[in-house]
Design a protein around this motif. Structure first.
Motif, mmCIF file in Angstrom:
data_model
loop_
_atom_site.group_PDB
_atom_site.id
_atom_site.type_symbol
_atom_site.label_atom_id
_atom_site.label_comp_id
_atom_site.label_asym_id
_atom_site.label_seq_id
_atom_site.Cartn_x
_atom_site.Cartn_y
_atom_site.Cartn_z
ATOM 1 N N ILE A 8 0.873 -1.182 0.000
ATOM 2 C CA ILE A 8 0.000 0.000 0.000
ATOM 3 C C ILE A 8 0.904 1.224 0.000
ATOM 4 C CG2 ILE A 8 -1.929 1.132 1.177
ATOM 5 C CD1 ILE A 8 -2.176 -1.659 2.706
ATOM 6 N N GLY A 11 5.392 5.067 -3.292
ATOM 7 C CA GLY A 11 6.542 5.975 -3.253
ATOM 8 C C GLY A 11 7.831 5.161 -3.353
ATOM 9 N N LEU A 12 8.931 5.792 -2.939
ATOM 10 C CA LEU A 12 10.232 5.136 -3.027
ATOM 11 C C LEU A 12 10.229 3.791 -2.289
ATOM 12 C CD1 LEU A 12 13.011 5.735 -4.191
ATOM 13 C CD2 LEU A 12 13.565 6.937 -2.068
ATOM 14 N N ALA A 13 9.642 3.774 -1.080
ATOM 15 C CA ALA A 13 9.655 2.542 -0.273
ATOM 16 C C ALA A 13 8.803 1.461 -0.924
ATOM 17 C CB ALA A 13 9.149 2.839 1.135
ATOM 18 N N VAL A 31 -0.777 -0.630 -4.600
ATOM 19 C CA VAL A 31 -1.935 0.263 -4.710
ATOM 20 C C VAL A 31 -1.486 1.629 -4.201
ATOM 21 C CG1 VAL A 31 -4.325 0.656 -4.040
ATOM 22 C CG2 VAL A 31 -3.451 -1.686 -4.164
ATOM 23 N N GLY A 34 -1.642 8.399 -5.059
ATOM 24 C CA GLY A 34 -1.261 9.601 -5.803
ATOM 25 C C GLY A 34 0.227 9.793 -5.854
ATOM 26 N N SER A 41 11.596 15.473 -4.951
ATOM 27 C CA SER A 41 12.945 15.299 -4.400
ATOM 28 C C SER A 41 13.988 15.968 -5.292
ATOM 29 C CB SER A 41 13.258 13.819 -4.230
ATOM 30 O OG SER A 41 13.676 13.294 -5.449
ATOM 31 N N PHE A 45 19.781 11.090 -3.047
ATOM 32 C CA PHE A 45 19.212 10.194 -2.037
ATOM 33 C C PHE A 45 20.120 10.271 -0.812
ATOM 34 C CE2 PHE A 45 18.287 8.649 -6.274
ATOM 35 C CZ PHE A 45 16.939 8.328 -6.228
ATOM 36 N N VAL A 283 -6.441 2.728 -0.537
ATOM 37 C CA VAL A 283 -6.884 1.663 0.363
ATOM 38 C C VAL A 283 -7.644 2.329 1.502
ATOM 39 C CG1 VAL A 283 -6.163 -0.210 1.862
ATOM 40 C CG2 VAL A 283 -4.927 0.224 -0.274
ATOM 41 N N GLY A 316 3.788 6.302 3.706
ATOM 42 C CA GLY A 316 4.480 7.553 3.972
ATOM 43 C C GLY A 316 4.025 8.213 5.266
ATOM 44 N N GLY A 322 -0.169 9.221 5.030
ATOM 45 C CA GLY A 322 0.020 7.914 5.668
ATOM 46 C C GLY A 322 -0.165 8.043 7.175
ATOM 47 N N VAL A 334 -5.460 3.561 7.630
ATOM 48 C CA VAL A 334 -5.944 2.341 6.964
ATOM 49 C C VAL A 334 -6.227 1.225 7.974
ATOM 50 C CG1 VAL A 334 -5.403 0.542 5.279
ATOM 51 C CG2 VAL A 334 -4.742 2.904 4.823
ATOM 52 N N ALA A 387 8.674 6.215 5.061
ATOM 53 C CA ALA A 387 8.590 7.454 5.842
ATOM 54 C C ALA A 387 7.578 7.380 6.984
ATOM 55 C CB ALA A 387 8.237 8.614 4.907
ATOM 56 N N GLY A 400 16.204 10.689 4.778
ATOM 57 C CA GLY A 400 14.863 10.340 4.298
ATOM 58 C C GLY A 400 14.833 9.202 3.297
ATOM 59 N N ALA A 401 15.540 9.347 2.189
ATOM 60 C CA ALA A 401 15.491 8.315 1.152
ATOM 61 C C ALA A 401 16.128 7.022 1.643
ATOM 62 C CB ALA A 401 16.203 8.804 -0.106
HETATM 63 C C1 LIG Z 1 8.793 17.330 -0.349
HETATM 64 C C2 LIG Z 1 9.804 16.305 0.044
HETATM 65 C C3 LIG Z 1 11.044 16.279 -0.588
HETATM 66 C C4 LIG Z 1 11.996 15.328 -0.229
HETATM 67 N N1 LIG Z 1 13.207 15.334 -0.852
HETATM 68 C C5 LIG Z 1 14.133 14.411 -0.491
HETATM 69 C C6 LIG Z 1 15.415 14.373 -1.134
HETATM 70 O O1 LIG Z 1 15.700 15.184 -2.011
HETATM 71 N N2 LIG Z 1 16.319 13.457 -0.740
HETATM 72 C C7 LIG Z 1 16.031 12.559 0.245
HETATM 73 O O2 LIG Z 1 16.892 11.748 0.577
HETATM 74 N N3 LIG Z 1 14.827 12.563 0.857
HETATM 75 C C8 LIG Z 1 13.886 13.456 0.526
HETATM 76 N N4 LIG Z 1 12.669 13.466 1.146
HETATM 77 C C9 LIG Z 1 12.394 12.458 2.163
HETATM 78 C C10 LIG Z 1 11.357 11.390 1.692
HETATM 79 O O3 LIG Z 1 10.567 11.186 2.782
HETATM 80 C C11 LIG Z 1 11.942 10.067 1.269
HETATM 81 O O4 LIG Z 1 12.988 10.337 0.442
HETATM 82 C C12 LIG Z 1 11.030 9.120 0.483
HETATM 83 O O5 LIG Z 1 10.837 9.590 -0.829
HETATM 84 C C13 LIG Z 1 9.710 8.787 1.132
HETATM 85 O O6 LIG Z 1 9.189 7.674 0.401
HETATM 86 P P1 LIG Z 1 8.048 6.741 0.964
HETATM 87 O O7 LIG Z 1 7.730 5.764 -0.095
HETATM 88 O O8 LIG Z 1 8.423 6.228 2.299
HETATM 89 O O9 LIG Z 1 6.789 7.718 1.227
HETATM 90 P P2 LIG Z 1 6.010 8.663 0.213
HETATM 91 O O10 LIG Z 1 6.887 9.145 -0.845
HETATM 92 O O11 LIG Z 1 5.293 9.651 1.058
HETATM 93 O O12 LIG Z 1 4.955 7.696 -0.508
HETATM 94 C C14 LIG Z 1 3.781 7.238 0.115
HETATM 95 C C15 LIG Z 1 2.787 6.857 -0.973
HETATM 96 O O13 LIG Z 1 1.658 6.237 -0.355
HETATM 97 C C16 LIG Z 1 0.468 6.702 -0.982
HETATM 98 N N5 LIG Z 1 -0.644 6.502 -0.037
HETATM 99 C C17 LIG Z 1 -0.861 7.127 1.163
HETATM 100 N N6 LIG Z 1 -2.004 6.639 1.727
HETATM 101 C C18 LIG Z 1 -2.508 5.710 0.864
HETATM 102 C C19 LIG Z 1 -3.663 4.874 0.887
HETATM 103 N N7 LIG Z 1 -4.531 4.872 1.901
HETATM 104 N N8 LIG Z 1 -3.884 4.055 -0.189
HETATM 105 C C20 LIG Z 1 -3.023 4.026 -1.236
HETATM 106 N N9 LIG Z 1 -1.894 4.793 -1.304
HETATM 107 C C21 LIG Z 1 -1.652 5.627 -0.264
HETATM 108 C C22 LIG Z 1 0.781 8.160 -1.300
HETATM 109 O O14 LIG Z 1 -0.073 8.655 -2.298
HETATM 110 C C23 LIG Z 1 2.235 8.043 -1.764
HETATM 111 O O15 LIG Z 1 2.290 7.757 -3.135
HETATM 112 C C24 LIG Z 1 11.707 14.399 0.800
HETATM 113 C C25 LIG Z 1 10.465 14.438 1.435
HETATM 114 C C26 LIG Z 1 9.524 15.374 1.077
HETATM 115 C C27 LIG Z 1 8.204 15.364 1.775
#
Ligand SMILES: Cc1cc2nc3c(=O)[nH]c(=O)nc-3n(C[C@H](O)[C@H](O)[C@H](O)COP(=O)(O)OP(=O)(O)OC[C@H]3O[C@@H](n4cnc5c(N)ncnc54)[C@H](O)[C@@H]3O)c2cc1C
Length: 418
Positions: A8, A11-13, A31, A34, A41, A45, A283, A316, A322, A334, A387, A400-401
């Motif tokens: 669910i 994003g990157l994770a 799933v 958005g 970013s 990373f 979800v 996230g 998230g 969720v 995240a 973060g990444a």
């Molecule tokens: C604006 C911004 C810029 C950043 N820039 C950098 C950078 O340059 N370098 C770096 O190292 N780190 C950066 N970071 C840190 C960033 O947190 C991590 O790098 C990483 O991209 C986070 O990935 P993630 O997959 O954990 O979460 P997210 O990228 O937040 O992805 C979560 C995904 O889950 C989806 N989602 C949420 N709820 C639901 C649901 N109920 N059902 C379905 N889908 C859902 C969302 O739509 C989203 O697509 C940045 C963070 C932010 C907020």
């Protein structure tokens, strides 16, 4: 619909986890409702730039080994320093397989240049972007900083100020293109993604190269905002050959072209491996029996459930909803998972914006195997990555990444070994 694993959040994770599982032959779905943080970013990373006590880190592997003393709840400490080192070593290949070529290594942070011209320590940077081994040493003495006329998300003057302080002579260049007139009529349309679309064709890149060649004459190098290469990989090389100078890209303010490209490349890689990506679906709820998630339900699929052996929560943090803050609680919407946060709202943040903000370390409570806790007990087949995890400060610790990627790969291994 039945899968081996449903993730669910795309994003990157979510994507790193999905790719690793799909590479191992697992039938996997993502799933995702958005856009994710990767769209915003910088093209770099971060693995670890500072320890929780504020000390700068030049060797992230060595820094991670010290995290368990300072912050035992940090995701890197939970994953374990040895696992982190091993998994960090796998990331460049994972990105490369998706078509994202990066420079950097996990034993030595390099420096990237921010849209405001500051040097910032980081782990991996997409090839073509300006990086340096030391914050004050640039690979040029006289540089032309070019920008598109009327593009407000890039600041040549700030960048020049920083470079001048370090002895680099800067000249400004400005370029235009007839096709930009259409989007220039509305200032809110003059954004990086719209401009990049104009420069995706050979003829338009030729015109850009011609303008740059004149403006950069007599310089050792050229700095360009990251406004090329939205749908093709060869734009930078194309320009370098025609201009005849080293060209370095710098990130702009969001939306980020390297971020959009990375998102598309990872998504493509996941699908190529047989993964199913449900974009634009949320979800909404889950059925849980005897501490196991049985099925989840989404907005687009109504009462048709997604069933799987394992589920991964990669939704996230607050940015991607998230996690949601109510007046007195931090909610994971969720599963209604347990979250780690201080009870008193007045302690969630400090008034100084750039301080270490307590709310940034709030997140989903997990057991040592990153299984999500609900009402004090782990859900046996639901893992959390990315995240939304608790215990770290992505901005202050510059991790973060790294946390998203390493926790995703760790969770994939836990799922594969279960
Ligand atoms: C604006 C911004 C810029 C950043 N820039 C950098 C950078 O340059 N370098 C770096 O190292 N780190 C950066 N970071 C840190 C960033 O947190 C991590 O790098 C990483 O991209 C986070 O990935 P993630 O997959 O954990 O979460 P997210 O990228 O937040 O992805 C979560 C995904 O889950 C989806 N989602 C949420 N709820 C639901 C649901 N109920 N059902 C379905 N889908 C859902 C969302 O739509 C989203 O697509 C940045 C963070 C932010 C907020």
């Amino acid at each position: 619909m039945r899968f081996d694993t449903v993730i669910i959040g795309g994003g990157l994770a979510g994507m790193a986890c999905g790719i690793r599982l799909a590479e191992a032959g697992r039938r996997c779905a993502i799933v995702s409702q958005g856009q994710s943080a990767i769209h915003f970013s910088s093209g770099s990373f971060d693995l670890l730039g500072r320890l929780p006590d504020g000390q700068p880190v030049s060797d992230p592997v060595a820094g991670i080994a010290r995290l368990a003393e300072q912050c035992p709840a940090h995701p890197y400490a939970v994953i374990g320093a040895e696992n982190c080192t091993r998994l960090a070593g796998q990331v460049p290949a994972l990105l490369r397989e998706a078509g994202i070529r990066v420079v950097g290594d996990s034993r030595h942070n390099h420096f990237r240049i921010t849209p405001m011209g500051k040097s910032k320590a980081t782990w991996l940077t997409i090839e073509g972007y300006l990086t340096t081994d030391e914050p004050d040493k640039y690979p040029f003495r006289r540089v032309c900083i070019a920008n598109i006329e009327g593009f407000l998300d890039f600041y040549p003057e700030f960048i020049a100020e920083e470079l001048n302080r370090r002895g680099v002579e800067c000249r400004f260049g400005n370029f235009n293109h007839p096709d930009l007139e259409k989007i220039r009529r509305n200032p809110s349309e003059m954004r990086s993604a719209n401009i990049a679309r104009v420069f995706d064709h050979d003829a338009d890149l030729e015109a850009l190269a011609e303008a740059l060649r004149h403006q950069a004459a007599g310089c050792d190098a050229l700095i360009l905002p990251a406004l090329i290469g939205l749908t093709r990989n060869d734009s930078l090389e194309f320009l370098r050959q025609r201009v005849g100078l080293p060209i370095h890209l710098l990130p702009t303010l969001p939306p980020s072209i390297p971020g959009i490209r990375a998102q598309q490349a990872l998504q493509h890689r996941f699908r190529e491996l047989g993964g199913e990506y449900f974009l634009g679906d949320s979800v909404l709820s889950a059925e849980i029996e005897h501490d196991r998630v049985r099925r989840i339900f989404t907005a687009n699929h109504g009462n048709i459930p997604f069933e799987a052996e394992h589920f991964v929560l990669a939704t996230g943090s607050f940015f991607s909803k998230g996690l949601v803050a109510t007046p007195d609680r931090i909610v994971e919407p969720v599963f209604g998972a347990d979250t780690l946060h201080t009870p008193n709202r007045a302690e969630w943040y400090t008034l100084r914006f750039f301080d270490r903000q307590p709310y940034q370390a709030f997140g989903v409570r997990t057991d040592p195997s990153l299984r999500v806790m609900k009402q004090g007990r782990p859900l046996e087949n639901l893992y959390c990555a990315g995240a939304g995890l608790a215990g770290f400060h992505p901005v202050q610790e510059e991790c973060g990444a790294g946390v998203s990627l390493l926790s995703a790969l760790h969770v994939a291994e836990l799922v594969l070994n279960d």
